[in-house]
Scaffold this motif. Sequence first.
Motif, PDB file in Angstrom:
ATOM      1  N   TRP A 138       0.840  -1.203   0.000  1.00 52.26           N
ATOM      2  CA  TRP A 138       0.000   0.000   0.000  1.00 52.26           C
ATOM      3  C   TRP A 138       0.876   1.255   0.000  1.00 52.26           C
ATOM      4  CZ3 TRP A 138      -4.965  -0.902  -0.880  1.00 52.26           C
ATOM      5  CH2 TRP A 138      -5.523  -2.120  -0.485  1.00 52.26           C
ATOM      6  N   THR A 139       0.524   2.218  -0.829  1.00 51.79           N
ATOM      7  CA  THR A 139       1.271   3.473  -0.913  1.00 51.79           C
ATOM      8  C   THR A 139       0.995   4.364   0.297  1.00 51.79           C
ATOM      9  OG1 THR A 139       1.217   3.430  -3.330  1.00 51.79           O
ATOM     10  CG2 THR A 139       1.616   5.571  -2.300  1.00 51.79           C
ATOM     11  N   ASN A 140       2.067   4.951   0.829  1.00 48.02           N
ATOM     12  CA  ASN A 140       2.003   5.998   1.864  1.00 48.02           C
ATOM     13  C   ASN A 140       1.156   5.620   3.072  1.00 48.02           C
ATOM     14  OD1 ASN A 140       2.552   8.434   3.114  1.00 48.02           O
ATOM     15  ND2 ASN A 140       0.949   9.544   2.056  1.00 48.02           N
ATOM     16  N   GLU A 141       1.565   4.556   3.731  1.00 44.46           N
ATOM     17  CA  GLU A 141       0.937   4.232   5.002  1.00 44.46           C
ATOM     18  C   GLU A 141       1.379   5.204   6.084  1.00 44.46           C
ATOM     19  OE1 GLU A 141       0.412   2.267   8.953  1.00 44.46           O
ATOM     20  OE2 GLU A 141       2.211   3.081   8.019  1.00 44.46           O
ATOM     21  N   GLU A 142       2.648   5.634   6.032  1.00 44.41           N
ATOM     22  CA  GLU A 142       3.207   6.411   7.124  1.00 44.41           C
ATOM     23  C   GLU A 142       2.630   7.824   7.227  1.00 44.41           C
ATOM     24  OE1 GLU A 142       4.756   5.278   9.470  1.00 44.41           O
ATOM     25  OE2 GLU A 142       5.936   3.548   8.861  1.00 44.41           O
ATOM     26  N   GLY A 143       2.352   8.464   6.094  1.00 45.08           N
ATOM     27  CA  GLY A 143       1.792   9.815   6.143  1.00 45.08           C
ATOM     28  C   GLY A 143       2.756  10.874   6.606  1.00 45.08           C
ATOM     29  N   THR A 144       4.066  10.603   6.486  1.00 44.38           N
ATOM     30  CA  THR A 144       5.055  11.559   6.981  1.00 44.38           C
ATOM     31  C   THR A 144       5.319  12.672   5.968  1.00 44.38           C
ATOM     32  OG1 THR A 144       6.136   9.843   8.291  1.00 44.38           O
ATOM     33  CG2 THR A 144       7.413  11.809   7.805  1.00 44.38           C
ATOM     34  N   ARG A 145       5.672  12.294   4.758  1.00 47.20           N
ATOM     35  CA  ARG A 145       5.938  13.307   3.742  1.00 47.20           C
ATOM     36  C   ARG A 145       4.645  13.967   3.258  1.00 47.20           C
ATOM     37  NH1 ARG A 145       8.284  12.508  -2.389  1.00 47.20           N
ATOM     38  NH2 ARG A 145       8.540  14.737  -2.821  1.00 47.20           N
ATOM     39  N   PHE A 146       3.634  13.157   3.051  1.00 47.12           N
ATOM     40  CA  PHE A 146       2.320  13.646   2.649  1.00 47.12           C
ATOM     41  C   PHE A 146       1.286  13.116   3.640  1.00 47.12           C
ATOM     42  CE2 PHE A 146       4.734  13.378  -1.325  1.00 47.12           C
ATOM     43  CZ  PHE A 146       4.476  14.620  -1.914  1.00 47.12           C
ATOM     44  N   ALA A 147       0.523  14.016   4.261  1.00 42.72           N
ATOM     45  CA  ALA A 147      -0.567  13.594   5.138  1.00 42.72           C
ATOM     46  C   ALA A 147      -1.814  13.341   4.287  1.00 42.72           C
ATOM     47  CB  ALA A 147      -0.837  14.679   6.171  1.00 42.72           C
ATOM     48  N   PRO A 148      -2.705  12.439   4.741  1.00 49.68           N
ATOM     49  CA  PRO A 148      -2.682  11.724   6.009  1.00 49.68           C
ATOM     50  C   PRO A 148      -2.009  10.369   5.885  1.00 49.68           C
ATOM     51  CG  PRO A 148      -4.766  11.334   4.941  1.00 49.68           C
ATOM     52  CD  PRO A 148      -3.979  12.238   4.029  1.00 49.68           C
ATOM     53  N   LEU A 160     -11.144   8.375   1.794  1.00 45.65           N
ATOM     54  CA  LEU A 160     -10.458   9.577   1.314  1.00 45.65           C
ATOM     55  C   LEU A 160     -10.766   9.786  -0.160  1.00 45.65           C
ATOM     56  CD1 LEU A 160      -6.964   8.963   2.977  1.00 45.65           C
ATOM     57  CD2 LEU A 160      -8.858  10.333   3.875  1.00 45.65           C
ATOM     58  N   ASP A 161     -10.742  11.051  -0.595  1.00 44.74           N
ATOM     59  CA  ASP A 161     -11.038  11.397  -1.984  1.00 44.74           C
ATOM     60  C   ASP A 161      -9.750  11.439  -2.801  1.00 44.74           C
ATOM     61  OD1 ASP A 161     -12.964  12.622  -4.049  1.00 44.74           O
ATOM     62  OD2 ASP A 161     -11.338  14.084  -3.969  1.00 44.74           O
ATOM     63  N   GLN A 162      -9.703  10.659  -3.869  1.00 41.48           N
ATOM     64  CA  GLN A 162      -8.480  10.526  -4.660  1.00 41.48           C
ATOM     65  C   GLN A 162      -8.038  11.851  -5.276  1.00 41.48           C
ATOM     66  OE1 GLN A 162      -8.475   7.206  -7.389  1.00 41.48           O
ATOM     67  NE2 GLN A 162      -7.081   8.218  -8.793  1.00 41.48           N
ATOM     68  N   ALA A 163      -8.949  12.612  -5.845  1.00 44.81           N
ATOM     69  CA  ALA A 163      -8.584  13.878  -6.483  1.00 44.81           C
ATOM     70  C   ALA A 163      -8.004  14.844  -5.463  1.00 44.81           C
ATOM     71  CB  ALA A 163      -9.799  14.482  -7.173  1.00 44.81           C
ATOM     72  N   ASP A 164      -8.589  14.881  -4.292  1.00 46.68           N
ATOM     73  CA  ASP A 164      -8.073  15.748  -3.231  1.00 46.68           C
ATOM     74  C   ASP A 164      -6.687  15.303  -2.793  1.00 46.68           C
ATOM     75  OD1 ASP A 164      -8.279  17.690  -0.928  1.00 46.68           O
ATOM     76  OD2 ASP A 164      -8.236  15.813   0.205  1.00 46.68           O
ATOM     77  N   ILE A 165      -6.504  13.990  -2.634  1.00 47.89           N
ATOM     78  CA  ILE A 165      -5.220  13.447  -2.182  1.00 47.89           C
ATOM     79  C   ILE A 165      -4.108  13.791  -3.169  1.00 47.89           C
ATOM     80  CG2 ILE A 165      -3.936  11.290  -1.880  1.00 47.89           C
ATOM     81  CD1 ILE A 165      -5.618  12.070   0.556  1.00 47.89           C
ATOM     82  N   TYR A 166      -4.391  13.745  -4.452  1.00 51.40           N
ATOM     83  CA  TYR A 166      -3.379  14.089  -5.459  1.00 51.40           C
ATOM     84  C   TYR A 166      -2.814  15.491  -5.240  1.00 51.40           C
ATOM     85  CZ  TYR A 166      -4.087  10.123  -8.691  1.00 51.40           C
ATOM     86  OH  TYR A 166      -4.123   8.887  -9.282  1.00 51.40           O
ATOM     87  N   GLY A 173       6.278  21.907  -0.987  1.00 54.10           N
ATOM     88  CA  GLY A 173       5.213  22.322  -1.883  1.00 54.10           C
ATOM     89  C   GLY A 173       4.971  21.393  -3.052  1.00 54.10           C
ATOM     90  N   LEU A 174       5.624  20.247  -3.079  1.00 52.03           N
ATOM     91  CA  LEU A 174       5.446  19.280  -4.167  1.00 52.03           C
ATOM     92  C   LEU A 174       4.160  18.489  -3.944  1.00 52.03           C
ATOM     93  CD1 LEU A 174       9.124  17.968  -4.363  1.00 52.03           C
ATOM     94  CD2 LEU A 174       8.019  19.630  -5.878  1.00 52.03           C
ATOM     95  N   LYS A 175       3.420  18.251  -5.022  1.00 53.84           N
ATOM     96  CA  LYS A 175       2.143  17.557  -4.923  1.00 53.84           C
ATOM     97  C   LYS A 175       2.333  16.042  -4.974  1.00 53.84           C
ATOM     98  CE  LYS A 175      -0.781  21.192  -6.907  1.00 53.84           C
ATOM     99  NZ  LYS A 175      -1.749  21.519  -7.982  1.00 53.84           N
ATOM    100  N   PHE A 176       1.512  15.345  -4.193  1.00 52.54           N
ATOM    101  CA  PHE A 176       1.592  13.884  -4.147  1.00 52.54           C
ATOM    102  C   PHE A 176       1.400  13.275  -5.534  1.00 52.54           C
ATOM    103  CE2 PHE A 176      -0.727   9.866  -4.079  1.00 52.54           C
ATOM    104  CZ  PHE A 176       0.192   9.059  -3.434  1.00 52.54           C
ATOM    105  N   GLY A 177       0.361  13.705  -6.244  1.00 51.48           N
ATOM    106  CA  GLY A 177       0.079  13.127  -7.560  1.00 51.48           C
ATOM    107  C   GLY A 177       1.217  13.325  -8.534  1.00 51.48           C
ATOM    108  N   ASP A 178       1.836  14.498  -8.492  1.00 48.62           N
ATOM    109  CA  ASP A 178       2.962  14.778  -9.388  1.00 48.62           C
ATOM    110  C   ASP A 178       4.163  13.909  -9.055  1.00 48.62           C
ATOM    111  OD1 ASP A 178       1.411  16.721 -10.561  1.00 48.62           O
ATOM    112  OD2 ASP A 178       2.350  18.403  -9.502  1.00 48.62           O
ATOM    113  N   GLU A 179       4.439  13.731  -7.775  1.00 43.81           N
ATOM    114  CA  GLU A 179       5.583  12.928  -7.347  1.00 43.81           C
ATOM    115  C   GLU A 179       5.358  11.442  -7.644  1.00 43.81           C
ATOM    116  OE1 GLU A 179       8.846  14.113  -5.411  1.00 43.81           O
ATOM    117  OE2 GLU A 179       8.051  15.098  -7.211  1.00 43.81           O
ATOM    118  N   LEU A 180       4.129  10.979  -7.492  1.00 38.54           N
ATOM    119  CA  LEU A 180       3.814   9.591  -7.826  1.00 38.54           C
ATOM    120  C   LEU A 180       4.069   9.326  -9.307  1.00 38.54           C
ATOM    121  CD1 LEU A 180       2.607   6.862  -6.887  1.00 38.54           C
ATOM    122  CD2 LEU A 180       0.347   7.794  -7.447  1.00 38.54           C
ATOM    123  N   THR A 181       3.681  10.291 -10.139  1.00 38.35           N
ATOM    124  CA  THR A 181       3.931  10.167 -11.579  1.00 38.35           C
ATOM    125  C   THR A 181       5.420  10.250 -11.876  1.00 38.35           C
ATOM    126  OG1 THR A 181       1.778  11.149 -12.086  1.00 38.35           O
ATOM    127  CG2 THR A 181       3.441  11.183 -13.834  1.00 38.35           C
TER     128      THR A 181
END
Length: 425
Positions: A138-148, A160-166, A173-181
Motif C-alpha cells: 500500500w502506498t504511503n501508510e506512514e503519512g510523513t511526507r504527505f498527510a494523512p 479519502l477522496d483521490q482527487a483531493d489526495i493528489y 510544496g510538491l504535490k503527491f500526484g505529481d511525485e507519484l507520476t
Amino acid sequence: MAETPATPDDGFKGENLRINGDRLWDSIHELAKIGPGVAGGSNRQTVTDEDGEGRRLFQQWCEEAGCTMGVDEMGTMFMTRPGTDPDALPVYVGSHLDTQPTGGRYDGVLGVLGGLEIVRTLNDLNIQTKHPIVVTNWTNEEGTRFAPAMMASGVFAGVLDQADIYNHTDAKGLKFGDELTRIGWKGDEKVGARKMKAFFELHIEQGPILEAEGKDIGVVTHGQGLSWTQVTITGKDAHTGSTPMPMRRNAGLGMARVLELVDAIAWSHKPDAVGAAGHIEVYPNSRNVIPGRVVFTVDFRSPNLAVIEDMEKRLKEGAQKICDEMELGIEFEKVGGFDPVEFDADCVAAIRNAAERLGYSHRNIISGAGHDACWINRVAPTAMVMCPCVDGLSHNEAEDISKEWATAGAEVLFHAVVETAEIVE
C-alpha cells in the motif's frame, strides 16, 4: 459482497508446513540497503526515488516467484499468485514499504515480505490454492511526507477522496500526484475496483506488551479509535523577570494544567485508553518571555467509541474551566480521527488457530497504531498478526526484532492465509 473466509474446520492442518525464516530475514535486510538511514534504520519516504527503487526490487522478487503485477492509480502494488479457480475471490496479504524519515527496518516491510515468503514457500512445496493470493504494498501508510497516514488504503476503502489526495503537498510544496507520476508508479487501475475474499496484515507490535509478557504472537482483535483535538490557549506575552506573579496570564502554565487533565482522563479509562500531546508549539518561545500563546494537539485513543467521546467531552469542559479560572482564552479544533475497528471474527480465528497448531504462545491484543488493515476492514473481512519488537520501540532507527519473532509471525500469517485460500489436494 466479500466471501466469508474459510473456518478452522475446513481441513487445513499442515502443522509441518513452515516458511523459510532465513530467506525472509535476508530479504528484509537486503531491502534495507535501499534508502538507508543514518543510524542503521531506513529512510524510504513515500514516492521518493528511494521508494521507487525499493518497489522495483520488490517487483523483481515477486516476478521471480511467478507473480503478475497490477498497480492502481494511487501507486499500490498488487502481486498475484494465481489460484486454480479463475472465479474465486483472491486472498490479499501485505502492508507497506514506505518508512518514516528515521524509520526502522521492519515497520511495514515485515508484512509485505512476509506475504512474499508465503508465495515462495508455496512454490517450494509445489502447493496450489483454489483462491489467488495477492501480495500488496500500500502506498504511503506512514503519512510523513504527505498527510494523512494510510493514504492509499483510505482511498481504496472510499474514506479519502483521490482527487483531493493528489493535491496534497509536502514541506517543499510538491504535490503527491505529481511525485507519484515522477517516480513512475502511478498505475492505470481504478482504485477500489478489486474485490477481496479477505485481507491479512503482519506487523511488528510497535508497543512493549508481547515482549514484556514473553508472547510470540499477538492476535489483533481490534484497532484503537483515534481523536486529535488541536487546542489553542491565549494569554499575554510579558517579561519573565518583571511581571508580578498575580498579574501574569501564562498560556504555558494553562497548557501544563490541561495536559495534567489529559493524563487523568486517560487513566480513568485504563487499561486500554491512552492520551497525551505530542505536538506542542509555544509562542514566542523565548527564554525571558512568558508564553502568550500555545498550540498543542491532544491525542486520545481507545477501542471503544463511547470512551473516546467521553474523553473529548471531558477535555473540552475541563480545559475551558481551567482557562476561565486563569483568565486565558481557549479554542478547540478537531483535526483528525477515526472510529475504533473490530476485525473479522473468522479471520481472527484463523490467526489464533494457526498460532495454536504451530505451538506459538499468543494473546489477544489491540493495535494502538493505525494500519492499512484498519481501512480495508471496511470493505473486506480483515485481521492482523503481530510479533514483538524490542522495548516496544518503533518509528526509530533503533527499532529491532529477532529473526525468530519474524519467522513466528510469518508462519502464523502463512497458515491463516493458506487456510483461507484453500489448498487444492
